[in-house]
Enzyme design. Structure first.
Site, short mmCIF file in Angstrom:
data_model
loop_
_atom_site.label_atom_id
_atom_site.label_comp_id
_atom_site.label_asym_id
_atom_site.label_seq_id
_atom_site.Cartn_x
_atom_site.Cartn_y
_atom_site.Cartn_z
N HIS A 1 -23.15 8.56 -13.94
CA HIS A 1 -22.41 9.72 -13.43
C HIS A 1 -20.90 9.43 -13.36
O HIS A 1 -20.22 9.86 -12.44
CB HIS A 1 -22.93 10.12 -12.04
CG HIS A 1 -24.33 10.66 -12.06
ND1 HIS A 1 -24.62 12.00 -12.24
CD2 HIS A 1 -25.53 10.04 -11.92
CE1 HIS A 1 -25.93 12.18 -12.21
NE2 HIS A 1 -26.51 11.00 -12.03
N ASP B 1 -28.23 6.43 -9.02
CA ASP B 1 -29.30 7.24 -9.60
C ASP B 1 -29.05 7.52 -11.08
O ASP B 1 -27.92 7.50 -11.54
CB ASP B 1 -29.44 8.57 -8.84
CG ASP B 1 -28.19 9.42 -8.93
OD1 ASP B 1 -27.09 8.86 -8.83
OD2 ASP B 1 -28.31 10.65 -9.10
N GLU B 2 -30.12 7.76 -11.79
CA GLU B 2 -30.10 8.28 -13.16
C GLU B 2 -29.16 7.49 -14.06
O GLU B 2 -28.43 8.06 -14.87
CB GLU B 2 -29.71 9.77 -13.15
CG GLU B 2 -30.72 10.61 -12.37
CD GLU B 2 -30.26 12.04 -12.17
OE1 GLU B 2 -31.12 12.94 -12.20
OE2 GLU B 2 -29.05 12.28 -11.97
N ALA B 3 -29.19 6.18 -13.95
CA ALA B 3 -28.31 5.32 -14.75
C ALA B 3 -28.99 4.99 -16.08
O ALA B 3 -29.25 3.83 -16.40
CB ALA B 3 -27.96 4.05 -13.98
N LEU B 4 -29.25 6.03 -16.87
CA LEU B 4 -29.98 5.85 -18.12
C LEU B 4 -29.11 5.16 -19.17
O LEU B 4 -29.64 4.66 -20.17
CB LEU B 4 -30.45 7.21 -18.64
CG LEU B 4 -31.29 8.05 -17.68
CD1 LEU B 4 -31.68 9.36 -18.31
CD2 LEU B 4 -32.52 7.28 -17.21
#
Length: 500
Positions: free
Chosen positions: A220, A301-304
């Site tokens: 993000h 979060d959501e550290a793809l």
């Protein structure tokens, strides 16, 4: 008669005698701040402003000795006494009394009752995303008022995301010079000056709320790259990320250009570059110095766009940076997969009421570290989820639209097996702003479901009032008060709304 009390108190008994009639000559004495707040609540609900005189007495007192934030109300036809164990308890007691105001014939009365109340959890939060769409100070203050009235005591501000950076920092001025002007859908961005942020913190404190600032890392972070490109990786274009981009709509992200879509997971800081940790230390250190509360949220979060090994290394180092400056780090639950995080780190669970994909195991790590959990199950308390398929605002990814009944029908201690009240720091209801632009949008999405989250955070797990059938009637009775306060709530057909 069902009293319109939300969240439900620990105990409430009606004497059956006549109530206390409110009139212009009603006298409100005691704590000055509480008296001013109660006067405003009564005026908003009834149109009558108690001006004092020889009328009946409402006495507002602080009497130390009870549980933190607790209060007692004793009301009969002759007088009302509200006693708080501290200033916060008195504040909550005043708001409870405001809910008790009832139309009776041509008058407004407060029933003859005795209420004893205290919170179930010490942390009761709402989160407001000012990154996807920037929201001005006045809007944030309006939401503080609304949340505090329902006994929330923490405002988590999501200050950064791929779409924009929203807080000015002297140590890193390019973040607002170059990375704050964009928002979802190409809307204008914006940011808080340090004076703005101080005003929010002070306003929250006056309503007995702390501010929990969040800078979301290491993902993000596309906006960071607009200001400091040397510490970010190029946007990831893996099949997983491209599928997310397609499902969310909008173009794929491009390095060095503002991102105005709604996809997630494509950005990352450079994990093995020491300049990255200098950046984090500058940002977190300055933000912590501006924030009197105990917590700094650092995302996770959501550290793809970050490998699991690099993610673990990053979260270990960054949680230590936060702890070393005397704050308690909070991360989203994914950081529970990082074995070396600072043991003081609090986890925030955003998975579903029935956990999927091992999210519950990541969350348990914070319990094993004795740091505790904040429960924010997305399919219950994400206030940006649509009310129904045809809702003009909101998203549906968290198990489709979220009804008021579904927002209510869960228990914090029933989400993750083996996690009890003693392991839970509290409950938080996030509101993400991909489709939210104004306070009117916030009202429409948050109310009445925010009241369900308030009850999960404050009220006992069991009791006479702790049922969906009781709640829907009680929250329906708040319609006239909310209207008087200018709250444009969603008039859900699940709720029997009171006419006056």
């Amino acid at each position: 008669m069902t009293l319109a009390l939300v969240p439900a108190p620990v105990s409430c008994s009606e004497s059956g005698g006549p109530g206390f009639r409110l009139q212009e000559d009603t006298r409100i004495v005691g704590d000055v701040d509480a008296a001013a707040r109660l006067t405003a609540l009564i005026a908003a609900r009834t149109g009558v402003t108690p001006c004092g005189g020889e009328g009946l007495l409402i006495d507002l007192r602080i009497q130390p000795g009870g549980a933190p934030e607790s209060y007692r109300i004793v009301a009969d036809a002759a007088s009302i006494v509200i006693t708080g164990a501290d200033a916060a308890g008195l504040f909550y007691g005043v708001h409870t009394l405001g809910q008790l105001v009832t139309a009776e014939g041509g008058h407004y009365v407060i029933p003859a009752v005795r209420i004893e109340d205290e919170p179930r959890f010490g942390y009761r939060g709402v989160m407001l995303d000012v990154a996807r769409h920037f929201l001005p100070v006045e809007t944030v203050m309006g939401y503080i008022d609304r949340a505090a009235a329902l006994k929330f005591n923490a405002l988590h501000l999501h200050l950064t995301d791929d779409q924009g950076w929203r807080i000015h920092l002297d140590s890193r001025p390019k973040l607002t010079e170059l990375a704050s002007a964009s928002a979802v859908g190409g809307d204008a961005g914006g940011f808080f000056s340090k004076a703005d942020y101080r005003a929010i913190v002070d306003y929250a404190a006056s309503r007995h709320m702390i501010v929990v600032p969040e800078v979301d890392l290491p993902g993000h972070t596309h906006a960071v790259g607009l200001a400091y490109p040397d510490i970010v990786e190029a946007p990831v274009s893996s099949p997983e990320v491209l599928a997310i981009v397609e499902s969310h709509g909008g173009a794929a992200p491009t390095a060095g250009e503002p991102y105005t879509g709604m996809a997630v997971g494509f950005s990352s800081l450079r994990i093995h570059d020491e300049a990255t940790y200098d950046f984090v230390a500058d940002v977190v250190g300055e933000l912590a110095a501006m924030t009197p509360g105990p917590y700094v949220h650092i995302g996770g979060d959501e550290a793809l766009g970050t490998s699991p090994e690099d993610f673990a290394l990053f979260m270990q180092r960054v949680t230590q940076i936060v702890a070393d400056i005397g704050k308690t780090p909070i991360t989203w639950h994914e950081a529970g997969a990082a074995p070396g995080i600072d043991p003081s780190t609090v986890g925030q669970y955003w998975g579903f009421v029935v956990p999927l994909y091992g999210m519950d195991e990541n969350a348990r790590r914070f319990v094993r570290n004795d740091a505790g959990l904040i429960l924010s199950p997305a399919d219950a308390v994400y206030l940006d989820m649509k009310h129904a398929d045809d809702s003009p605002l909101g998203l549906t990814w968290a198990n489709g639209p979220t009804s008021v009944e579904r927002a209510y029908s869960w228990d914090p201690a029933g989400v993750i097996e083996g996690v009890t009240d003693e392991d839970i720091l509290g409950v938080e209801a996030p509101l993400w702003t991909e489709t939210i632009r104004t306070l009117a949008d916030i009202d429409l999405m948050a109310f009445p479901r925010i009241a369900a989250a308030a009850e999960a955070a404050w009220s006992p797990a069991e009791g006479e009032l702790r049922s969906w059938e009781s709640f829907r009637v009680r929250v329906g009775g708040l319609g006239p008060l909310w209207s008087g306060l200018g709250i444009g709530f969603h008039a859900s057909d699940e709720i029997p709304w009171a006419a006056r």
